[in-house]
Design a protein around this motif. Sequence first.
Motif, PDB file in Angstrom:
ATOM      1  N   ASN A  38       0.841  -1.227  -0.169  1.00  8.53           N
ATOM      2  CA  ASN A  38      -0.491  -0.416  -0.307  1.00  8.53           C
ATOM      3  C   ASN A  38       1.142   1.353   0.031  1.00  8.53           C
ATOM      4  N   ILE A  39       2.081   1.174   0.527  1.00  8.60           N
ATOM      5  CA  ILE A  39       2.826   2.768   0.392  1.00  8.60           C
ATOM      6  C   ILE A  39       2.954   2.358  -0.437  1.00  8.60           C
ATOM      7  N   ALA A  40       3.794   1.232  -1.002  1.00  9.03           N
ATOM      8  CA  ALA A  40       4.012   1.523  -2.634  1.00  9.03           C
ATOM      9  C   ALA A  40       3.274   1.778  -3.508  1.00  9.03           C
ATOM     10  N   LYS A  41       2.074   1.796  -3.408  1.00  7.00           N
ATOM     11  CA  LYS A  41       1.157   2.678  -4.438  1.00  7.00           C
ATOM     12  C   LYS A  41       0.706   3.476  -4.052  1.00  7.00           C
ATOM     13  N   VAL A  42       1.030   4.406  -2.841  1.00  7.79           N
ATOM     14  CA  VAL A  42       0.724   5.557  -2.361  1.00  7.79           C
ATOM     15  C   VAL A  42       2.079   6.429  -3.391  1.00  7.79           C
ATOM     16  N   ALA A  43       2.788   5.925  -3.214  1.00 13.00           N
ATOM     17  CA  ALA A  43       4.290   6.522  -3.655  1.00 13.00           C
ATOM     18  C   ALA A  43       3.654   6.501  -4.783  1.00 13.00           C
ATOM     19  N   GLN A  44       3.593   6.038  -5.787  1.00 13.55           N
ATOM     20  CA  GLN A  44       3.443   6.070  -6.983  1.00 13.55           C
ATOM     21  C   GLN A  44       2.361   7.400  -7.230  1.00 13.55           C
ATOM     22  N   VAL A  50       1.516  16.897  -7.180  1.00 12.20           N
ATOM     23  CA  VAL A  50       0.319  16.588  -6.595  1.00 12.20           C
ATOM     24  C   VAL A  50       0.829  17.547  -4.777  1.00 12.20           C
ATOM     25  N   PRO A  51       0.552  18.536  -4.845  1.00 12.72           N
ATOM     26  CA  PRO A  51       1.028  18.995  -2.806  1.00 12.72           C
ATOM     27  C   PRO A  51       0.663  18.174  -1.914  1.00 12.72           C
ATOM     28  N   ALA A  52       1.125  17.846  -0.976  1.00 12.27           N
ATOM     29  CA  ALA A  52       1.049  17.305  -0.146  1.00 12.27           C
ATOM     30  C   ALA A  52       0.215  17.744   1.028  1.00 12.27           C
ATOM     31  N   THR A  53      -0.765  16.706   1.580  1.00 14.27           N
ATOM     32  CA  THR A  53      -1.734  17.190   2.390  1.00 14.27           C
ATOM     33  C   THR A  53      -1.889  16.559   3.625  1.00 14.27           C
TER      34      THR A  53
END
Length: 99
Positions: A38-44, A50-53
């Motif tokens: 899941n972390i890898a998917k988010v990293a993609q 894309v601004p950090a929120t």
Amino acid sequence: MSEITPDLVRHLGVLARIQLSDEEVTSLTSELDAIVDNIAKVAQVATPDVPATSHPIPMQNVFRPDEVAETLTTAQALQNAPDADGSRFRVTAILGEEE
């Protein structure tokens, strides 16, 4: 290929000084592997454009500005106190220390 192996989970358990049973190693291997995936998917999708929120909707300060106003007198503050000692509230000791 899975990044998280049972040997890695056992090694992490040793580093954390946690004794893990075989069932826990099996369970944690699949859970940690899912987390890494899941972390890898988010990293993609987390690209520089894309601004950090930190929150899904815009937030704003909800506090009112400080304003100087009249305060209570000692007598007003103590008028409804169950027990007072001149200019202080009197309460029962809660830590077993009598002063």
